[in-house]
Design a protein around this motif. Structure first.
Motif, mmCIF file in Angstrom:
data_model
loop_
_atom_site.group_PDB
_atom_site.id
_atom_site.type_symbol
_atom_site.label_atom_id
_atom_site.label_comp_id
_atom_site.label_asym_id
_atom_site.label_seq_id
_atom_site.Cartn_x
_atom_site.Cartn_y
_atom_site.Cartn_z
ATOM 1 N N ASN A 1 2.264 12.104 0.057
ATOM 2 C CA ASN A 1 2.026 12.251 -1.367
ATOM 3 C C ASN A 1 0.396 12.175 -1.682
ATOM 4 O O ASN A 1 -0.185 12.910 -2.272
ATOM 5 N N GLU A 2 -0.093 11.193 -1.044
ATOM 6 C CA GLU A 2 -1.752 10.994 -0.831
ATOM 7 C C GLU A 2 -2.373 12.097 -0.392
ATOM 8 O O GLU A 2 -3.420 12.810 -1.013
ATOM 9 N N ALA A 3 -1.910 12.658 0.756
ATOM 10 C CA ALA A 3 -2.436 13.932 1.377
ATOM 11 C C ALA A 3 -2.207 15.126 0.375
ATOM 12 O O ALA A 3 -3.253 16.124 0.274
ATOM 13 N N ALA B 1 5.883 22.075 -2.130
ATOM 14 C CA ALA B 1 7.046 21.737 -1.337
ATOM 15 C C ALA B 1 6.934 21.927 0.149
ATOM 16 O O ALA B 1 7.071 21.187 1.051
ATOM 17 N N TYR B 2 6.334 23.025 0.435
ATOM 18 C CA TYR B 2 6.248 23.416 1.791
ATOM 19 C C TYR B 2 5.117 22.468 2.421
ATOM 20 O O TYR B 2 5.382 22.160 3.820
ATOM 21 N N PHE B 3 4.162 21.959 1.912
ATOM 22 C CA PHE B 3 2.916 21.114 2.471
ATOM 23 C C PHE B 3 3.774 19.840 2.825
ATOM 24 O O PHE B 3 3.331 19.431 3.844
ATOM 25 N N LEU B 4 4.643 19.325 1.920
ATOM 26 C CA LEU B 4 5.113 18.131 2.173
ATOM 27 C C LEU B 4 6.142 18.081 3.219
ATOM 28 O O LEU B 4 6.309 17.369 4.150
ATOM 29 N N GLU B 5 6.731 19.481 3.464
ATOM 30 C CA GLU B 5 7.827 19.418 4.513
ATOM 31 C C GLU B 5 7.108 19.552 5.933
ATOM 32 O O GLU B 5 7.392 18.631 6.967
#
Length: 289
Positions: free
Chosen positions: A242-244, A260-264
């Motif tokens: 989440n920080e990134a 969503a894709y970034f977190l995955e």
């Protein structure tokens, strides 16, 4: 029960670790610990403490907890370096250990690769890598790594990621399980659990009695306990992700549809990041020697 009044020594304080794993008096306990960690792959019958000045410069010596020459029942010898490793020093600890291996492999008295002793870094990790749920024991070797001297089977890492061990006392099955439990919970116990009633583990509890320490030892231990609050810094992968994400959003690199894709992808990176990181360090060291 407060930390100050606990019955048993915390094995992850500086004093506790040296008491259990760096003391001639408790060498029998050290042997039991090592054989549990090697899970019957080696039958260690003797341990010799290697004087720090033989293998370390002054800067490295500050980091060493226990430097050991181990002898197996079949007569073979190998080296084990036991360390408590904190998050900030993980990479540098691994780098120094590999550098030591390659330096010894290049020594003039090593006539052939087969003459090089096996080297193991046994690290007690006081933080969570956060890449795999319930991954509390990691074993890494470089048997498939094509370095110039090809240290296949000669260099290994065993990491005990203590914060990730969540078994209850009733669920403990192996000696390895029991050691994980003691490393994490011994300081909170006030009696010996049923799973530890055999003689060999009872000796560990006897050695861990704070009341059996001298006044001078208790003073040293009390000072170490004050540092205890800094141990077990948990690395939260969700928080890191989440920080990134927030940084990328603030810099305008992501839109709402991409979140969503970034977190995955960020979380998936942990699954391969650990071993790739170790290989990266190995190749960096291998290019130096």
């Amino acid at each position: 029960m407060s930390e100050k009044n606990n019955r048993y020594i915390d094995p992850l304080t500086d004093f506790g670790f040296k008491h259990f794993f760096g003391s001639e008096l408790n060498k029998e306990i050290l042997l039991k610990f090592l054989n549990a960690v090697f899970e019957e792959k080696k039958e260690i019958v003797e341990v010799i403490f290697v004087p720090v000045e033989i293998n370390r410069d002054k800067e490295q010596a500050k980091d060493v907890l226990s430097d050991l020459l181990c002898k197996e029942k079949n007569g073979k010898q190998f080296t084990v370096l036991i360390r408590r490793i904190e998050k900030e020093s993980f990479r540098e600890s691994s780098r120094k250990f590999m550098a030591r291996f390659f330096k010894e492999a290049e020594a003039p008295d090593q006539k052939s690769p087969s003459a090089v002793k096996e080297h193991y870094l046994l690290g007690l990790i006081d933080f969570s890598f956060g890449d795999c749920e319930d991954m509390y024991y990691r074993e890494i070797s470089f048997a498939k790594t094509d370095l110039r001297r090809n240290p296949a089977g000669k260099l290994g890492f065993k990491f005990l990621e203590i914060p990730e061990f969540h078994k209850s006392a009733k669920a403990l099955e192996t000696d390895m399980d029991k050691w994980f439990y003691l490393l994490k919970h011994l300081r909170h116990l006030n009696q010996i659990p049923k799973k530890f009633q055999d003689e060999s583990f009872r000796k560990i509890f006897e050695a861990a009695e704070v009341s059996a320490l001298t006044a001078e030892q208790q003073a040293v231990y009390a000072a170490d306990l004050k540092k205890r609050k800094h141990i077990f810094k948990i690395y939260d992968p969700d928080q890191a992700a989440n920080e990134a994400l927030q940084r990328e959003m603030d810099e305008g690199n992501l839109d709402e549809e991409s979140k969503a894709y970034f977190l995955e992808v960020f979380r998936m990176g942990y699954e391969t990041g650990f071993e790739e990181g170790m290989l990266e360090i190995a190749n960096e060291i291998g290019s130096v020697f």
